[in-house]
Write a protein that holds these residues in place. Structure first.
Motif, mmCIF file in Angstrom:
data_model
loop_
_atom_site.group_PDB
_atom_site.id
_atom_site.type_symbol
_atom_site.label_atom_id
_atom_site.label_comp_id
_atom_site.label_asym_id
_atom_site.label_seq_id
_atom_site.Cartn_x
_atom_site.Cartn_y
_atom_site.Cartn_z
ATOM 1 N N CYS A 140 50.862 30.086 30.918
ATOM 2 C CA CYS A 140 49.822 31.096 30.683
ATOM 3 C C CYS A 140 48.572 30.698 31.461
ATOM 4 O O CYS A 140 48.054 29.586 31.308
ATOM 5 C CB CYS A 140 49.514 31.177 29.184
ATOM 6 S SG CYS A 140 48.141 32.274 28.776
ATOM 7 N N LEU A 141 48.101 31.605 32.309
ATOM 8 C CA LEU A 141 46.867 31.364 33.062
ATOM 9 C C LEU A 141 45.684 31.871 32.245
ATOM 10 O O LEU A 141 45.651 33.046 31.858
ATOM 11 C CB LEU A 141 46.908 32.078 34.415
ATOM 12 C CG LEU A 141 48.067 31.746 35.355
ATOM 13 C CD1 LEU A 141 47.880 32.444 36.684
ATOM 14 C CD2 LEU A 141 48.196 30.243 35.563
ATOM 15 N N TYR A 142 44.734 30.981 31.987
ATOM 16 C CA TYR A 142 43.538 31.377 31.242
ATOM 17 C C TYR A 142 42.376 31.497 32.209
ATOM 18 O O TYR A 142 41.932 30.497 32.802
ATOM 19 C CB TYR A 142 43.209 30.362 30.148
ATOM 20 C CG TYR A 142 42.027 30.791 29.302
ATOM 21 C CD1 TYR A 142 42.187 31.721 28.281
ATOM 22 C CD2 TYR A 142 40.749 30.296 29.554
ATOM 23 C CE1 TYR A 142 41.100 32.140 27.516
ATOM 24 C CE2 TYR A 142 39.659 30.706 28.799
ATOM 25 C CZ TYR A 142 39.847 31.633 27.778
ATOM 26 O OH TYR A 142 38.768 32.056 27.039
ATOM 27 N N PHE A 143 41.855 32.716 32.379
ATOM 28 C CA PHE A 143 40.781 32.982 33.335
ATOM 29 C C PHE A 143 39.420 32.688 32.699
ATOM 30 O O PHE A 143 39.125 33.156 31.600
ATOM 31 C CB PHE A 143 40.843 34.434 33.806
ATOM 32 C CG PHE A 143 41.883 34.677 34.866
ATOM 33 C CD1 PHE A 143 41.521 35.084 36.139
ATOM 34 C CD2 PHE A 143 43.228 34.482 34.595
ATOM 35 C CE1 PHE A 143 42.477 35.286 37.120
ATOM 36 C CE2 PHE A 143 44.193 34.688 35.564
ATOM 37 C CZ PHE A 143 43.818 35.085 36.839
ATOM 38 N N ILE A 144 38.605 31.923 33.419
ATOM 39 C CA ILE A 144 37.310 31.485 32.923
ATOM 40 C C ILE A 144 36.193 32.150 33.725
ATOM 41 O O ILE A 144 36.237 32.200 34.958
ATOM 42 C CB ILE A 144 37.184 29.953 33.036
ATOM 43 C CG1 ILE A 144 38.296 29.285 32.212
ATOM 44 C CG2 ILE A 144 35.813 29.474 32.567
ATOM 45 C CD1 ILE A 144 38.400 27.796 32.446
ATOM 46 N N ASP A 145 35.201 32.646 33.029
ATOM 47 C CA ASP A 145 34.054 33.310 33.657
ATOM 48 C C ASP A 145 33.244 32.303 34.465
ATOM 49 O O ASP A 145 32.840 31.248 33.956
ATOM 50 C CB ASP A 145 33.178 33.929 32.567
ATOM 51 C CG ASP A 145 32.166 34.915 33.129
ATOM 52 O OD1 ASP A 145 31.842 34.825 34.331
ATOM 53 O OD2 ASP A 145 31.693 35.776 32.366
ATOM 54 N N ASN A 146 32.985 32.624 35.737
ATOM 55 C CA ASN A 146 32.258 31.676 36.603
ATOM 56 C C ASN A 146 30.752 31.699 36.378
ATOM 57 O O ASN A 146 30.029 30.906 36.972
ATOM 58 C CB ASN A 146 32.560 31.970 38.080
ATOM 59 C CG ASN A 146 32.085 33.345 38.508
ATOM 60 O OD1 ASN A 146 30.992 33.772 38.176
ATOM 61 N ND2 ASN A 146 32.902 34.040 39.262
ATOM 62 N N THR A 147 30.265 32.596 35.532
ATOM 63 C CA THR A 147 28.815 32.673 35.283
ATOM 64 C C THR A 147 28.364 31.694 34.201
ATOM 65 O O THR A 147 27.166 31.543 33.973
ATOM 66 C CB THR A 147 28.404 34.101 34.882
ATOM 67 O OG1 THR A 147 29.064 34.460 33.659
ATOM 68 C CG2 THR A 147 28.775 35.099 35.964
#
Length: 325
Positions: A140-147
């Motif tokens: 599972c790829l967990y996408f993280i906010d770059n802000t």
């Protein structure tokens, strides 16, 4: 060619991947880019409508946003191996509603557990189906906010829940919005938070066997570990030409130049793709079966046993009450 060789040649390996994260981080765009780079064995298979729709305006973005969990399967070939690849896209997590967020995470976990239930049901059959499909989610790829400067409290809460059921790989979304220094600092901050909060994301273990071949593999794995979390840049819907090679590329055009999403110097997509489809594919599957599924199976069987014991106790109490009447 021997019979066993022919079987290996025609064998198809199954791989099931899921993407999750907050909304507007490019999860569907990542699936679209992965789809565009796959060597599909059946070119006549059309992708889901959500992958063919591209957002050019804010209204388009809202209209094409993933509203419910969906999956699709492709027959592909990677380094001479045939793979039945299932991709699962999930609606983006909400940011401003704690109750709804918890419900969304629970829905993701229920989907993962439902795949375990299919395996458990097959195991309990007297006559098993030799052609039963492996539907378990292997990564599972967990996408993280770059802000954000690292993981937020919500990220930590979500990751602690889903890492109990699946191999989780953290990904920095929209990395083109960061400078090289900003991206490096963000990766350090994310890794710091993962270690501090003891979040068991997939850590790409190094094989400690002796030999020059394993030493080379260890060096490669060590290099991969330095890139975690992987940075991702999704290409725009335009025909772009690399000015240095005059070849078409998947990338993004800026006033200062062109980003090639398949160039390892620009982002980690190629490395991540290789990790998922080739170098670590078997490891993801082995860990899913031997760790996550066995853990879930044990929990379910113990729960069933406890339920039966409670029922027996209730029956006993009922008989005692009847005797007193």
């Amino acid at each position: 060619m021997s019979r066993s060789s022919r079987r290996r040649k025609h064998a198809v390996s199954q791989l099931n991947l899921m993407v999750v994260g907050f909304s507007s981080l490019g999860k569907t765009s990542f699936i679209r880019m992965l789809y565009d780079t796959l060597c599909r064995l059946k070119e006549d298979i059309e992708p889901p409508t959500s992958l063919s729709k591209r957002a050019e305006t804010a209204q388009d973005a809202e209209a094409t946003r993933t509203k419910e969990l969906y999956s699709f399967t492709l027959d592909i070939e990677e380094e001479g191996e045939k793979i039945s690849l299932t991709l699962v896209d999930c609606p983006g997590f909400v940011r401003d509603n704690e109750l709804r967020l918890d419900v969304q995470v629970t829905e993701v976990l229920r989907y993962i557990e439902a795949q375990f239930d299919q395996t458990l049901a097959e195991e309990t059959k007297v006559k098993r189906n030799p052609k039963a499909q492996d539907s378990q989610i292997h990564a599972c790829l967990y996408f993280i906010d770059n802000t954000n400067n690292g993981l937020t409290d919500k990220d930590i809460r979500i990751l602690k829940r889903i890492t109990a059921r699946v191999n989780v790989i953290p990904v920095v979304a929209k990395a083109d919005l960061l400078t090289t220094t900003q991206l490096a600092n963000l990766k350090k901050a994310i890794n710091r938070d993962i270690k501090q909060h003891k979040i068991p994301v997939f850590d790409f273990p190094v094989d400690e066997e002796d030999g020059s071949e394993s030493e080379t593999a260890a060096e490669v794995l060590a290099d991969i570990q330095t890139q975690i979390p992987f940075s991702i840049i999704a290409p725009e819907d335009a025909e772009l030409i690399d000015p240095s090679t005059s070849e078409k590329i998947l990338g993004r055009q800026y006033s200062w130049g062109v980003i090639d999403c398949l160039n390892p110097k620009h982002c980690d997509f190629v490395v991540l793709r290789n990790v998922l489809l080739s170098s670590h594919r078997k490891l993801f599957k082995d860990i899913t079966l031997e760790l996550y599924y066995e853990q879930y199976r044990t929990e379910r069987l113990m729960a069933r046993k406890a339920s039966k014991m409670i029922t027996k106790e209730q029956k006993k109490k009922l008989m005692e009450d009847l005797q007193e009447i």
